[in-house]
Scaffold this active site. Structure first.
Site, short mmCIF file in Angstrom:
data_model
loop_
_atom_site.label_atom_id
_atom_site.label_comp_id
_atom_site.label_asym_id
_atom_site.label_seq_id
_atom_site.Cartn_x
_atom_site.Cartn_y
_atom_site.Cartn_z
N LYS A 54 0.91 -1.09 0.06
CA LYS A 54 0.08 -0.17 -0.11
C LYS A 54 0.98 1.32 -0.07
CE LYS A 54 -3.84 -1.94 2.48
NZ LYS A 54 -4.32 -2.36 3.84
N GLN A 98 -5.01 -1.52 9.78
CA GLN A 98 -5.04 -2.87 9.16
C GLN A 98 -5.72 -3.63 10.20
OE1 GLN A 98 -3.51 -3.49 5.98
NE2 GLN A 98 -4.51 -5.44 6.40
N ASP A 121 -11.37 2.61 4.22
CA ASP A 121 -11.70 1.26 4.08
C ASP A 121 -13.34 1.12 4.08
OD1 ASP A 121 -10.07 -0.60 3.86
OD2 ASP A 121 -9.49 -0.91 5.89
#
Ligand code: NDP
Length: 296
Positions: A54, A98, A121
């Site tokens: 990422k 995460q 997200d």
């Protein structure tokens, strides 16, 4: 019928190009550089690889990447304080914590502490509610990537029968909402679904997000259907480690009209959509027009 292979790797590259073009315009015309902050708690090897990737792709797209790597025993209070700091940092337009988090941390609490407009997200309860009511939201990256590929392949999805196998909050449910938003007739199947093969046989679009290697055989697929395989399963075959999806690629490709491979299908689209969401969040934060084709 030999299915068309939907090349997620190439499609993801085109999304990243679009993102980079938009980032360049934001810099040139407005002096704004979109920024993505990723918070990693602990040393889960798969998460480390994912976070590295990422960071690299964020920088390649011309954006700022902020990485916060925290010890596995970081307290909830300390993690909440970091999220709060990122919420209030104007250089940060997207925040991703995460998952999975170590067991002592309450994932829902942490995710819902992220400012919804920076929740790239799309897991914050406000974004879930906005998506469910058809309003502008941050859309979870994996289902967004699937939707982009389906729209690219079919144009309009209106009136198509779609079956989503899996009802997780990160893939199955938001995927179903997106397909409904595009006027598909949607069925969500799960482990208690009766006669799954018959349910799948009705579908013009099958999205498999189960986490069971090669669970869907070709004879469940309607002739000419489009198959989107979200699964990522590591198996050992012939003494070698292999990555396979939730559908049996060879037999499904014989009946489908189009199919995504694993690897090289949905997987690469997820990070590309994370970058897209960051640009979208940056534009919204600055009251600027959103890039076309990068959101739902
Ligand atoms: P979850 O484990 O959270 O959900 C799996 C879903 O599959 C559940 O709803 C479960 O039903 C359903 N299921 C399990 N067994 C069966 C069965 N025999 N028949 C029908 N349904 C079944 O998984 P995720 O949604 O997080 O992920 C799914 C897959 O997608 C995984 O392989 C994961 O690695 C992959 N993935 C890939 C991503 C990418 O970037 N390409 C991103 C995210 C995930 P029930 O609710 O009844 O238990």
């Amino acid at each position: 019928m030999a299915a068309n292979i939907i090349d997620g790797k190439a499609f993801a590259a085109s999304v990243r190009d679009k993102v980079a073009g938009h980032v360049a315009r934001l810099k040139d015309d407005h002096g704004i550089t979109p920024g993505l902050a990723v918070v990693l708690v602990g040393e889960d090897p798969a998460s480390q690889v994912y976070v590295r990737s990422k960071g690299k792709q964020t920088v390649e797209a011309g954006m700022n990447s902020f990485e916060h790597k925290l010890d596995a025993d970081t307290s909830e209070a300390d993690l909440l304080a970091i999220v709060d700091q990122l919420n209030n940092d104007p250089a940060v337009h997207g925040i991703l914590v995460q998952l999975p988090l170590p067991g002592h941390l309450n994932e829902d609490l942490i995710i819902n502490s992220i400012a919804p407009e920076k929740d790239v997200d799309g897991f914050h309860i406000s974004n879930v509610g906005l998506l469910g009511t058809g309003q502008k939201s941050m859309v979870p990256c994996t289902p967004l990537g699937c939707l982009m590929m389906l729209r690219d392949y079919h144009g309009s999805l209106s009136g198509m029968d779609a079956v989503v196998i899996g009802r997780s909050n990160i893939v199955g449910k938001p995927m179903a909402q997106l397909l409904l938003g595009d006027s598909c007739t949607v069925t969500i199947a799960h482990s208690r679904t009766k006669d799954l093969p018959e349910v799948v046989r009705r579908a013009d679009i099958v999205v498999a997000a189960v986490g069971r290697p090669e669970m869907v055989p070709g004879d469940w697929i309607k002739e000419g259907a489009t198959v989107i395989d979200v699964g990522i399963n590591r198996i050992e075959r012939d003494g070698k480690n292999k990555l396979v999806g939730d559908v049996d690629f060879a037999s499904c490709a014989e009946r489908a009209g189009a199919i995504t491979p694993v690897p090289g299908g949905v997987g690469p689209m997820t990070i590309a959509c994370l970058l897209a969401n960051t640009v979208t969040a940056c534009c919204r934060a600055n009251g600027l027009e959103e890039p076309e084709g990068l959101t739902a």
